[in-house]
Every structure is written in C-alpha cells, then in structure tokens.
Design an enzyme around this catalytic site. Structure first.
Site, PDB file in Angstrom:
ATOM      1  N   CYS A   1       0.846  -1.194   0.000  1.00 26.64           N
ATOM      2  CA  CYS A   1       0.000   0.000   0.000  1.00 26.64           C
ATOM      3  C   CYS A   1       0.884   1.248   0.000  1.00 26.64           C
ATOM      4  O   CYS A   1       1.348   1.673   1.065  1.00 26.64           O
ATOM      5  CB  CYS A   1      -0.933   0.008   1.216  1.00 26.64           C
ATOM      6  SG  CYS A   1      -2.000   1.468   1.282  1.00 26.64           S
TER       7      CYS A   1
ATOM      8  N   CYS B   1      -0.373   4.163   2.293  1.00 29.27           N
ATOM      9  CA  CYS B   1      -0.217   3.973   3.736  1.00 29.27           C
ATOM     10  C   CYS B   1       1.244   4.090   4.152  1.00 29.27           C
ATOM     11  O   CYS B   1       1.578   4.815   5.095  1.00 29.27           O
ATOM     12  CB  CYS B   1      -0.718   2.591   4.151  1.00 29.27           C
ATOM     13  SG  CYS B   1      -2.404   2.244   3.653  1.00 29.27           S
ATOM     14  N   ASP B   2       2.101   3.372   3.472  1.00 31.50           N
ATOM     15  CA  ASP B   2       3.470   3.197   3.943  1.00 31.50           C
ATOM     16  C   ASP B   2       4.485   4.119   3.280  1.00 31.50           C
ATOM     17  O   ASP B   2       5.628   4.218   3.729  1.00 31.50           O
ATOM     18  CB  ASP B   2       3.896   1.737   3.743  1.00 31.50           C
ATOM     19  CG  ASP B   2       2.988   0.776   4.501  1.00 31.50           C
ATOM     20  OD1 ASP B   2       2.430   1.189   5.523  1.00 31.50           O
ATOM     21  OD2 ASP B   2       2.826  -0.372   4.054  1.00 31.50           O
TER      22      ASP B   2
END
Length: 518
Positions: free
Chosen positions: A344, A347-348
């Site tokens: 992701c 997200c990361d």
C-alpha cells in the site's frame, strides 16, 4: 492553523459536547510544537466546554492528552493529527465530551467488561487511509474503559522511534510495549483479539440462526450490492464477511465511479455498509469462510462453515469473497513483509521519505503508485516484467516526466535482499540477456494484480478456472444450482468496483429468480 471553513464545521460539531474537559499539551520550542499550539488554541476557541493547559509532561513533544476534570481518559495524540487523522481528533473530542459513539450497546458492554491493563501505541502516517479505523477504535476503548490507554503517534514526526522499533508499515500497533498487529483493524477485530472468548460466543449465536433465503459470503462492493437487491425483495438475507468493504478499504483515490468524480475507499466502504443497514439484512462481520457444504439435493439448504466455528445455512448462496494483492513469490518477500516489502503506497509511503524504493508492476496500479511515491521518496525504480508498460497512456506520460523515476522493462524480480531485519536491495534478471542485476534500495512496493480468494472452495464441486476464479453463467450462477457468485472472485473480466456492483445485483436477482422457481 484551521481555515475559516474548517473552523465553522468544527464549531458545529463541538456543539454536541455536553461535558467539560481539558486538553493537556506537552510542547517544546520547536516549529511543530508551535504548529500544534496553534491548532489547540483554535479548538478551545470554538467551545466554552474545552480548556487548554500547557503544563503537560509527556516525553513525546509535541503531544496532547484529552482529560476530564480529575480523570485521565487515556487518549493521547503524539503529533499533529491532521490529514486523515483529523476525523479521529474530532471524534475523540466529541466522545471525551460526552457525545455517544455510533456503536452498539453490546459492543460498549464488551469494551467496559475488559479486565486488565492495556497500553496501546499506534504509529500512523497522515496519508494512511487505513490508520484512522485503528486510532478511532482504540481511542473509543480508552474512553470507555479505565484500564485502556492509547497513544496515537505520527511516525513521520517521531522518526527516532520508528527507526528504533524498525517500523516500516502503518498502522503498527503495540500493546504493553510489544508488537500487537499491523494494518487496518476494525473495533470488532481488536476486541476479538484481546477478548479471547468473543469469537466462540459469536459463533454460538450464529449457529442458532435459522436458514436464510439468500446468504451473501463477502462484504465488498459485489456483496453489498447483492445484499441490497436481495433484501429489497423482502426475503431473509444475511451477509457474512471477513471485513465489510473488502479490498475497497485499501483503495485510496477512486475517480472512475460513475457520477462520483472523486471518493476514497474507506468512505465508499462506510457508505456501502450504511446502505445495506437501511434494509433488513443480517450483517455478520469477522467471519472468514473455510468450507462449503452444498445441498444434498436441489431445493435443499447449502451450508457454509467459518473459521470461527460458526455454520450458516441458506437456500441460496452468493459467493463474493473478492481478491487480494498478488505476491511475487520470490525468496525474501515473506521474510521482509512489513520490513521494507509493502503493498500500500498510500499507507506506507511516508515511512520511506527520502529513501530509494522500487515499484513492481507496470499496470495502472504500479504506475500510479510510482507517481505518488515520487513525491515522497528520494528515488523510484519501476520494474515491469513485460517489454512495455500496460498502464494508461496518460499515466505513463506523467511517470516519464518525473525526474527521480527510473523505468526498467523486461525484468523479472528474483529475490528480495535484506540484512536480516529490513530490506536493503532487490535482485532481478534481464529477460532478454539473462543477466542478473541488483538494486540497492530500502523499500519494495508490489503492485502486480490480484488473486481470487477461492482456496476454501478447492475441495468443493464449484467449478474454478485455471486462475482459480469461480466460473459463472450469464445470471451469475455457478456450476452448483442455487449457488451464485459475483465480483472479483469470478471469471468476469475487468476487476472494477462499478462492475462488481452490477454483478452483485445480477447475482441477487438470479438467486431470487431461482428461489421462486424452486
């Protein structure tokens, strides 16, 4: 800190605060502390029930706690909760201020009944769409149980902790100083993990349910649409899902959902669940299907067994268990998952600020990921197996215009390299020459398509394609009469949200037609 429009909206929300409370800030002389101080001053100016103290002693600076008079609620934000976490802040303000949360009485009772000391820490990034669910759930638990404390920590702001704990994926959750879990978790999932008897109690409840007319297995766009269409027919409808929303929950920007120019996955998933709840559909979350037992004869009842031990029966089934990210299946990938291997980018990505990363895959998902990451990380290398990228031309043009992006075509990733604790490189083979090369990097984002969630059907009579997808006819029925399927788990091409919704609706109409004819 807040613009006039946001202040106006927040003021309207804060009118719901019924109990006085105080914000206790721990600040230093840094720029971020001054920024947080500005935000907190804006908040207290909007409500006469909120006061601000600047005598906090938390070692993390900047940070702030939300406390009632003479009572620590256990809710702490370390950082400046803007971006996706602004909603978490607003909800925390309301709930500490006495506004009731939107959870069932049973869930609240379960929270209050937890025994023991639970000190949670959640590392998040402001661009992570998965993090707010975790932050909001743990805040709620802290507010309603004095044995629970939760600190939400902006990983980008507290890089020393991120490095020390080797956090390379968010949300990362710690309980009493030890790793608890990673990734999106709902309140129900967290409670199920800390309340060890919850799954057994829920399974016993499900086993007592009478047979459904239509049981939808899976709660993504296809499952939600199927449930709505079935429930509108006035027949007994159930939805058993591992997590309502499915892979949509992991999707950031959605710009091709017809009539909605832009939305985000979690927002759409919440809307889907709310729409289903408008009808008399029985939603059963945290239920992962593990076995299908078809009816012994046409017109009989099919049975689905779940990981929890629950068993549900239904006259017809609609299987919509979706798909998941495809893995590279190369040495080192599993070992370094969440230690540099990620799936992701939204997200990361912030955890790799200024670092070197690779994106595996040249389709739309891969190119979009590379474009997003290029604005955060130091350098992006996109690796595509074929000799040309498959992404839309407009995306390819944008990618090629970026100065910190390199594109490698005709390359097969052969190994993820690391030092035992985190990723430090990637090995690939040039397909044309057979030459083996190595990239020095700190992160790898895998974007190579989907795998249908049909492992639980391999021993069933349901016909599967060579790719493991459920084979269906024009009405959505599988090879077993009375069992239908819809969405990304099927052979229908083009895995798109809008197509999955149409297929779910069609399967529900097919199931209803089957019921009235048999």
């Amino acid at each position: 800190m807040l613009d006039d429009n946001l202040k106006s909206q927040l003021k309207a929300y804060l009118q719901k605060v019924t109990q006085p409370f105080e914000i206790v800030a721990s600040l230093d002389d840094g720029a971020k502390s001054q920024e947080l101080h500005g935000l907190l001053k804006d908040i207290v100016a909007l409500s006469d029930k909120i006061t601000l103290r600047l005598d906090g002693t938390d070692a993390r600076k900047p940070s702030f706690a939300l406390n009632r008079p003479g009572e620590e609620t256990g809710v702490v934000f370390a950082g400046i909760p803007m971006g996706h976490e602004f909603t978490s802040l607003v909800l925390a303000l309301l709930q500490v201020g006495g506004h009731p949360p939107k959870v069932s009485d049973d869930t609240l009772a379960q929270i209050k009944a937890l025994e023991g000391e639970f000190h949670f820490e959640t590392y998040y990034s402001l661009s992570c769409q998965n993090c707010p669910d975790v932050v909001q759930a743990l805040n709620l638990m802290a507010i309603f149980n004095p044995g629970v404390r939760h600190v939400a920590i902006d990983g980008a702001l507290f890089q020393d902790e991120v490095e020390e704990r080797q956090i390379m994926s968010v949300p990362s959750i710690y309980l009493n100083g030890e790793p608890f879990d990673q990734g999106r978790m709902s309140l129900e999932q967290i409670l199920a993990k800390v309340d060890t008897g919850a799954a057994q109690r829920e399974a016993a409840k499900l086993n007592d349910k009478p047979a459904f007319d239509v049981l939808v297995v899976g709660g993504g766009p296809a499952g939600a649409a199927a449930a709505i269409y079935a429930a509108r027919k006035g027949i007994r409808t159930g939805v058993a899902a591992e997590r309502f929303g499915g892979q949509v929950l992991d999707t950031m920007a959605i710009e091709n959902f017809i009539s909605v120019p832009y939305t985000e996955g979690p927002k759409l998933a919440a809307a889907l669940e709310q729409h289903v709840k408008e009808y008399e559909a029985d939603i059963m979350n945290l239920q992962r299907a593990v076995k299908l037992i078809p009816a012994a004869d046409q017109g009989g009842e099919h049975e689905v067994e779940f990981e929890s031990g629950a068993r549900l029966k239904s006259k017809t089934l609609i299987l919509s268990t979706g798909a998941r990210w495809r893995e590279m299946n190369v040495p080192g990938e599993a070992e370094y998952r969440n230690k540099g291997v990620a799936y992701c980018p939204h997200c990361d990505g912030p955890l790799f600020k200024g670092k070197r990363v690779a994106v595996i895959g040249g389709g739309n998902s891969g190119v979009e990921a590379a474009i997003d990451l290029a604005g955060i990380v130091g350098h992006v290398t996109l690796i595509e197996f074929m000799d040309e990228m498959r992404a839309d031309a407009v995306l390819q043009k944008k990618l090629k215009s970026l100065p910190n992006v390199e594109i490698i075509l005709g390359a097969r990733t052969t190994e993820v390299n690391g030092d035992g604790t985190r990723v430090n490189g990637l090995t690939y083979e040039e397909r044309a020459s057979g030459e083996i090369k190595r990239l020095e990097l700190e992160g790898i984002f895998v974007q190579i398509g989907l795998v249908p969630n049909t492992e639980w059907l391999t021993d069933s009579p349901i016909e599967l394609s060579q790719r493991g997808e459920i084979v269906i006819d024009e009405r959505g029925m599988t090879s077993v009469p009375g069992i239908f399927a819809a969405g990304d788990v099927t052979t229908v091409p083009y895995k798109q949200i809008v197509i999955a919704m149409g297929e779910g609706s069609k399967a529900a109409l097919g199931a209803f037609d089957y019921l009235i004819r048999h």
